[in-house]
Design a protein around this motif. Structure first.
Motif, PDB file in Angstrom:
ATOM      1  N   ILE A  45       0.840  -1.209   0.000  1.00  0.00           N
ATOM      2  CA  ILE A  45       0.000   0.000   0.000  1.00  0.00           C
ATOM      3  C   ILE A  45       0.872   1.255   0.000  1.00  0.00           C
ATOM      4  N   SER A  46       1.917   1.236   0.804  1.00  0.00           N
ATOM      5  CA  SER A  46       2.824   2.392   0.866  1.00  0.00           C
ATOM      6  C   SER A  46       3.561   2.585  -0.448  1.00  0.00           C
ATOM      7  N   LEU A  47       3.987   1.487  -1.068  1.00  0.00           N
ATOM      8  CA  LEU A  47       4.676   1.591  -2.351  1.00  0.00           C
ATOM      9  C   LEU A  47       3.741   2.101  -3.443  1.00  0.00           C
ATOM     10  N   PHE A  48       2.466   1.700  -3.381  1.00  0.00           N
ATOM     11  CA  PHE A  48       1.477   2.251  -4.313  1.00  0.00           C
ATOM     12  C   PHE A  48       1.405   3.768  -4.157  1.00  0.00           C
ATOM     13  N   ALA A  49       1.376   4.249  -2.908  1.00  0.00           N
ATOM     14  CA  ALA A  49       1.321   5.690  -2.648  1.00  0.00           C
ATOM     15  C   ALA A  49       2.593   6.385  -3.116  1.00  0.00           C
TER      16      ALA A  49
END
Length: 407
Positions: free
Chosen positions: A114-118
């Motif tokens: 999720i953080s990498l998507f952001a």
């Protein structure tokens, strides 16, 4: 409804052309921002061990970032034609810094994804800066300026591997993202301070109308469609090399530490910088010839890359050739599609780079899966096939006209 670029009124900036110092700063900012997207590539083995992820699935970390990047290209980058650049750069930089910090603190693999998507979603600041540079450059120097700023992007991508490898060996993979989080917000504040303070929005549209106008570019600009397909292929090749590369190099018989694996980025950096004049070649009418020859060079490079199980030097030669070819094609393409942007530069860049993001995501996930089942030879055949498809597409296209924007 958005008019094709050739029919839009010319927006002439009242501000002076970009100075060499500003171009250099924009290139550095692009490099720092795009590095956030690529830090994970040389760290995949460490991340997989920390979160107990199977090697065949660890490529999803890169894919999550690229999917986020793709969304950002179509949803965030067009705002560069609607909002003042300084304001957009500041909030993008601060938000990107927070998302990078989230990666450093990730307690689980799902939270990491999720953080990498952001991170991907917000790192499209790079394309905001490229579009800004193209819009401010003099028409006769646009190709050269885009080439210089884009060189910063490639430097950032390749140096990300060097920095990530060194910090991981010295401290931990999380330290890479912690340091980058701080640098990202410093970069955003610095750009906000030095870029011109008086900038009027170039588009008077609602946000939804802005997004619709971005999507309409695919219909109205044949050259965008054609060059977008090439972007898909070259960046699928790029990640087909770099995403799984850490896996054979960190395993026997090489068993290289992350610092030494990161040093392979120097070979790619040398090749990419060698292609810095590609924008000038496009300015002089050699875009099609450059593209055809560079796709052919990319195919040849995979022959050398395939020699990795037997020779490190063969890999180095292949990396140098492949990154030269990819950068030359990329700069040529951006020079062509931005030749007559006329107030829609950010939207054109976002629409074009969506192909890049899709190609990067697919190249990363497929290459790591292929490596798990067919080894490095399988990866090399995959990369060579992508280059061959690009060669035939480039060779079959008619001469591309910068003035009319036809492909």
């Amino acid at each position: 409804m958005l008019l094709p670029p050739s029919e839009q009124p010319l927006c002439v900036s009242s501000q002076p052309p970009l100075s060499g110092v500003i171009v250099l700063l924009l290139a550095a900012a692009c490099g720092l921002s795009v590095a956030n997207v690529y830090y994970s590539a040389p760290l995949l083995d460490q991340i997989a061990r920390d979160f107990h992820v199977a090697p065949s699935m660890i490529g999803s970390a890169i894919t999550a970032t690229q999917i986020g990047y793709g969304f950002g290209l179509l949803a965030v980058v067009p705002l560069g034609d609607l909002l003042p650049s300084r304001r957009l750069i500041l909030w993008q930089g601060v938000a990107a810094s927070i998302s990078v910090a989230g990666v450093a603190l990730a307690p689980s693999f799902v939270f990491l994804l999720i953080s990498l998507f952001a991170v991907g979603l917000l790192s499209v600041l790079v394309q905001t800066l490229v579009a800004y540079a193209a819009n401010r450059a003099a028409p006769t120097e646009r190709g050269r300026v885009v080439g210089q700023v884009t060189s910063g992007v490639v430097i950032g991508i390749l140096c990300a591997r060097i920095i990530a490898g060194a910090l991981t060996d010295l401290i931990d993979w999380r330290a890479v993202y912690a340091v980058s989080s701080v640098l990202t917000v410093v970069m955003a504040v610095t750009l906000t301070a030095v870029l011109p303070k008086q900038e009027a929005p170039e588009a008077q549209l609602s946000y939804l109308a802005l997004i619709r106008s971005t999507l309409s570019l695919y219909r109205d600009m044949p050259i965008l469609r054609g060059r977008g397909v090439m972007a898909f292929l070259i960046f699928a090749m790029f990640n087909a090399l770099w995403a799984p590369l850490v896996l054979p190099l960190s395993a026997p018989p090489f068993s290289l530490p992350h610092t030494e694996i990161g040093l392979f980025g120097f070979a790619g950096l040398t090749g990419a910088l060698g292609a810095g004049r590609a924008g000038a070649w496009a300015d002089h009418g050699y875009a099609r010839r450059t593209t055809i020859l560079c796709f052919l060079l990319a195919v040849v490079s995979w022959v050398f890359i395939a020699g990795l199980p037997f020779s490190i030097w063969s890999l180095i030669i292949g990396v140098l050739l492949l990154d030269f070819a990819i950068q030359a094609i990329h700069v040529t393409s951006q020079s062509l599609i931005l030749a007559n942007a006329r107030g829609v530069g950010s939207r054109i860049v976002g629409a074009y780079m969506a192909f890049y993001s899709l190609g990067s995501a697919i190249g990363a996930v497929l290459s790591t899966m292929i490596y798990a089942y067919a080894g490095w030879i399988g990866v090399s055949l995959f990369g060579g096939l992508l280059g061959l498809v690009g060669f035939f597409i480039a060779a079959s296209r008619k001469s591309e006209n910068r003035q009319q924007g036809e492909g």
